[in-house]
Scaffold this active site. Structure first.
Site, PDB file in Angstrom:
ATOM      1  N   CYS A 179      -6.473   1.230   3.251  1.00  0.00           N
ATOM      2  CA  CYS A 179      -7.412   2.460   3.298  1.00  0.00           C
ATOM      3  C   CYS A 179      -7.271   3.118   1.934  1.00  0.00           C
ATOM      4  O   CYS A 179      -8.357   3.939   1.581  1.00  0.00           O
ATOM      5  CB  CYS A 179      -7.144   3.078   4.588  1.00  0.00           C
ATOM      6  SG  CYS A 179      -7.628   2.214   5.992  1.00  0.00           S
ATOM      7  N   ASN A 230     -11.841  -3.316   0.956  1.00  0.00           N
ATOM      8  CA  ASN A 230     -10.596  -3.596   1.679  1.00  0.00           C
ATOM      9  C   ASN A 230     -10.886  -4.237   3.236  1.00  0.00           C
ATOM     10  O   ASN A 230     -11.359  -5.417   3.277  1.00  0.00           O
ATOM     11  CB  ASN A 230      -9.891  -2.537   1.809  1.00  0.00           C
ATOM     12  CG  ASN A 230      -8.656  -2.506   2.858  1.00  0.00           C
ATOM     13  OD1 ASN A 230      -7.901  -3.397   3.024  1.00  0.00           O
ATOM     14  ND2 ASN A 230      -8.571  -1.429   3.837  1.00  0.00           N
ATOM     15  N   GLU A 231     -11.068  -3.243   3.985  1.00  0.00           N
ATOM     16  CA  GLU A 231     -11.393  -3.516   5.543  1.00  0.00           C
ATOM     17  C   GLU A 231     -12.769  -3.153   5.792  1.00  0.00           C
ATOM     18  O   GLU A 231     -12.975  -2.094   6.381  1.00  0.00           O
ATOM     19  CB  GLU A 231     -10.125  -2.934   6.274  1.00  0.00           C
ATOM     20  CG  GLU A 231     -10.341  -3.524   7.672  1.00  0.00           C
ATOM     21  CD  GLU A 231      -9.083  -2.679   8.641  1.00  0.00           C
ATOM     22  OE1 GLU A 231      -9.169  -1.425   8.744  1.00  0.00           O
ATOM     23  OE2 GLU A 231      -8.068  -3.341   8.867  1.00  0.00           O
ATOM     24  N   GLU A 279       0.914  -1.184  -0.107  1.00  0.00           N
ATOM     25  CA  GLU A 279       0.042   0.104  -0.066  1.00  0.00           C
ATOM     26  C   GLU A 279       1.035   1.361  -0.011  1.00  0.00           C
ATOM     27  O   GLU A 279       1.869   1.397   0.462  1.00  0.00           O
ATOM     28  CB  GLU A 279      -0.618  -0.047   1.334  1.00  0.00           C
ATOM     29  CG  GLU A 279      -1.879   1.207   1.355  1.00  0.00           C
ATOM     30  CD  GLU A 279      -2.687   1.330   2.470  1.00  0.00           C
ATOM     31  OE1 GLU A 279      -2.599   0.556   3.566  1.00  0.00           O
ATOM     32  OE2 GLU A 279      -3.792   2.302   2.504  1.00  0.00           O
TER      33      GLU A 279
HETATM   34  O1  AHR Z   1      -1.909  -1.266   7.141  1.00  0.00           O
HETATM   35  C1  AHR Z   1      -2.319  -0.169   7.380  1.00  0.00           C
HETATM   36  C2  AHR Z   1      -3.894  -0.002   7.395  1.00  0.00           C
HETATM   37  O2  AHR Z   1      -4.332  -0.633   8.402  1.00  0.00           O
HETATM   38  C3  AHR Z   1      -4.547  -0.374   6.088  1.00  0.00           C
HETATM   39  O3  AHR Z   1      -4.593   0.864   5.423  1.00  0.00           O
HETATM   40  C4  AHR Z   1      -5.925  -0.647   6.445  1.00  0.00           C
HETATM   41  O4  AHR Z   1      -6.673  -1.668   5.806  1.00  0.00           O
HETATM   42  C5  AHR Z   1      -5.783  -1.100   8.028  1.00  0.00           C
HETATM   43  O5  AHR Z   1      -6.871  -0.344   8.818  1.00  0.00           O
END
Ligand code: AHR
Length: 617
Positions: free
Chosen positions: A214, A348-349, A25
């Site tokens: 994110c 993603n999350e 990322e």
């Molecule tokens: O790895 C850092 C962040 O942690 C990522 O962007 C996100 O997916 C998680 O909250």
């Protein structure tokens, strides 16, 4: 004496061939200012203040009074600003730190320029004292935008070098600029910084999850990551602000208002890089939601078609024939062969009903059209709690709608030790598990977190449990990958770097050892000492690999009892004090070392990870 008993004839599971991968990322300047080999920051004068209050278009260019930035003369739709330079101006590089050169190193410079009358532009690399180390001159011969390219060769080693541009004859208009060393990973144009890419390649990752994180979600609809913004000629890619500008941690005495996504590493570059390092691509796409940690904006259910079409086009870009629209774009960028995309993360999350109702729309459409593409859903940001339970419940009712579920764990080392058997009781009829982000955090305060051996040791112990369940837990990757020293928004990170140095953390070496020794069949393994966590696998050539993680402060003498006999034993170990860390000054303080094995009993050190290989010659 501790007894370690292995029954090579008793199979636990086949180890997933995708078990160890990486997650990239653009956080901590890991992309622009990191892995991406571009050396000019704000290369197209497109940096902007997301609140519209400050003028950032001249950011990282000095002195500002010799530059006039205007939007009256755009290069194209993506590069709306350009600059008129009236004297020598320098680009200060990412984080204002310039870059380094080696004597004889060749750099590729590119600029779009125009002038009302014939003029000359000097483009030279200067060192921190302003002394020229690589000179070049370009004739600018027209009032229309034209691309100029040239090579510069540095005559010296230097740190904090900058590119300096100076007009002669009259003021010159410049738009998009770019400077790369030709010494990128595999020598690719628009390529990756070599030392950082080599560290990734050395992990032998079986897959790469990208581009986030994110960053995929973004903080506003406009800030969302859309892969289509990232392909085509680099000068046609728009600049987006990086949502990691906004994290609180960095704001204390730091300034990340220069953190943008040039999209110079775009989806084409990600796919090519995956191919270069032998990793399967695992893109993550926005599912119509911005970051749920913050604004949590939602695309209306009725408008998801556009988002789904973007995924369909991505599949065409990666896998389509060259006579399709997006397959043709891939071919025009230099890769007529398909990239063989198989896995896609939808979101993603994410968590909650608003996620699963969106996920279902994606899954229903995509699975029908692309039965061979495997979709990954999300379990949110926690190892337990209502978000996690909701995900499990949804999966139990929709087993066929996801190939795997992405779990994220950022927890203290004790959590990893207490969760070694987490997956033993997982329902195998549910989608498989992809641990898409995890790291042991030594402190709840982000500023106090260390990349130390205690964390890496706990991660190693946890991975012994993962391997035993790797028929179901099929993929895993540590997060985040990179941290630019003194400019990070998040720690711990797997690899640290500055303008020209890099080092790997203890966690990196755990990843490397486990990845290098993955494969084959996981077999029954038991040990009489609970302070030593073990797993073993038999490779197709019959080699038995034992991973033994001693989480205690005591050495142990181990008597290894196997069903078969072996005539060669070798041991690679990492042993360190729990507080030990690597650093720029001591990059290899914690790293694997081969130790002598005499056969018979094996002694393992306190706080150690040991790879014991037993083979027949
Ligand atoms: O790895 C850092 C962040 O942690 C990522 O962007 C996100 O997916 C998680 O909250």
């Amino acid at each position: 004496m501790t007894e370690l008993r292995i029954n090579e004839n008793k199979k636990i599971c086949e180890m997933s061939p995708l078990l160890y991968g990486i997650f990239f990322e653009d956080i901590n300047y890991g992309g622009d200012g990191g892995l991406y080999g571009e050396l000019i920051a704000n290369r197209a004068f497109e940096y902007y203040d997301r609140d519209g209050k400050k003028d950032l278009h001249k950011m990282r260019w000095e002195p500002k009074d010799r530059i006039t930035v205007t939007d009256s003369c755009p290069l194209n739709e993506s590069q709306r600003y350009s600059a008129v330079i009236s004297g020598a101006v320098r680009n200060m590089g990412f984080c204002g730190e310039g870059f380094s050169t080696r004597a004889g190193e060749v750099f590729r410079f590119m600029v779009y320029a125009a002038s009302d009358k014939h003029a000359e532009l000097s483009a030279r690399i200067v060192n921190g004292n302003g002394e020229e180390v690589a000179p070049a001159k370009i004739d600018i011969d027209g009032a229309e935008w034209k691309k100029y390219e040239l090579e510069l060769t540095s005559c010296a080693d230097c740190k904090n070098a900058y590119i300096e541009l100076e007009p002669h004859g009259c003021d010159i208009r410049i738009a998009f600029t770019s400077l790369f060393s030709t010494d990128t990973y595999k020598g690719r144009k628009n390529g990756m910084r070599r030392d950082l890419a080599e560290l990734l390649a050395a992990l032998k990752p079986s897959f790469m999850r990208f581009p986030g994180g994110c960053i995929v979600e973004g903080r506003s609809f406009d800030n969302m990551y859309n892969w289509k913004d990232t392909v085509g000629a680099i000068e046609e890619r728009r600049t987006n602000w990086n949502r990691w500008q906004m994290e609180e941690y960095q704001q204390e005495g730091r300034d990340s208002s220069d953190y943008f996504q040039s999209y110079g590493i775009g989806f084409y570059e990600y796919f090519v890089f995956c191919e270069d390092i032998g990793a399967k691509p695992v893109p993550v796409i926005n599912c119509g939601m911005t970051c749920q940690w913050h604004e949590g904006l939602l695309v209306d259910m009725g408008e998801l078609d556009k988002w789904i079409k973007d995924v369909e086009d991505l599949i065409e870009f990666a896998n389509g024939n060259i006579d399709t629209k997006w397959g043709g774009i891939r071919a025009s960028m230099g890769h007529p062969e398909p990239f063989g995309l198989k896995y896609i993360g939808i979101g993603n999350e994410q968590w909650g009903n608003e996620y699963f109702e969106r996920y279902e729309v994606f899954a229903d459409k995509l699975m029908k059209k692309y039965p061979d593409i495997k979709l990954i859903t999300s379990a949110g940001w926690k190892d337990r709690g209502w978000e996690f339970d909701l995900a499990m419940d949804w999966m139990s009712r929709n087993k066929e709608k996801a190939y795997a579920v992405d779990e994220h764990f950022y927890k203290e080392p004790e959590w990893f030790l207490n969760n070694i058997s987490r997956y033993d009781g997982y329902d195998r009829s549910l989608p498989k598990v992809f641990i898409g982000e995890y790291a042991a955090h030594s402190d709840s305060d982000i500023k106090a977190r260390r990349c130390n051996w205690e964390c890496a040791l706990a991660e190693a112990a946890f991975l012994t449990g993962v391997e035993k369940n790797s028929g179901h837990v099929i993929m895993s990757c540590y997060a985040p990958l990179f941290g630019r020293a003194d400019h990070q928004q998040w720690q711990p990170d797997l690899i640290w770097f500055d303008t020209d140095r890099s080092y790997a953390t203890p966690s990196y070496y755990v990843q490397k050892l486990f990845s290098e020794n993955a494969g084959g069949t996981v077999v029954e393994t038991a040990i009489s000492d609970d302070g030593i966590k073990v797993t073993s696998n038999v490779m197709p050539d019959g080699t038995l690999i034992i991973k033994a993680v001693n989480i205690t402060g005591d050495a142990a003498e181990i008597d290894i009892k196997t069903e078969k006999t072996y005539d060669n034993i070798s041991i690679e170990e990492i042993a360190a004090d729990p507080k030990d860390e690597n650093s720029f000054d001591e990059p290899y303080k914690v790293r694997p070392r081969f130790v002598k094995a005499d056969g018979g009993a094996v002694t393992i050190k306190p706080y150690s990870v040991n790879i014991i290989r037993m083979e027949n010659k």
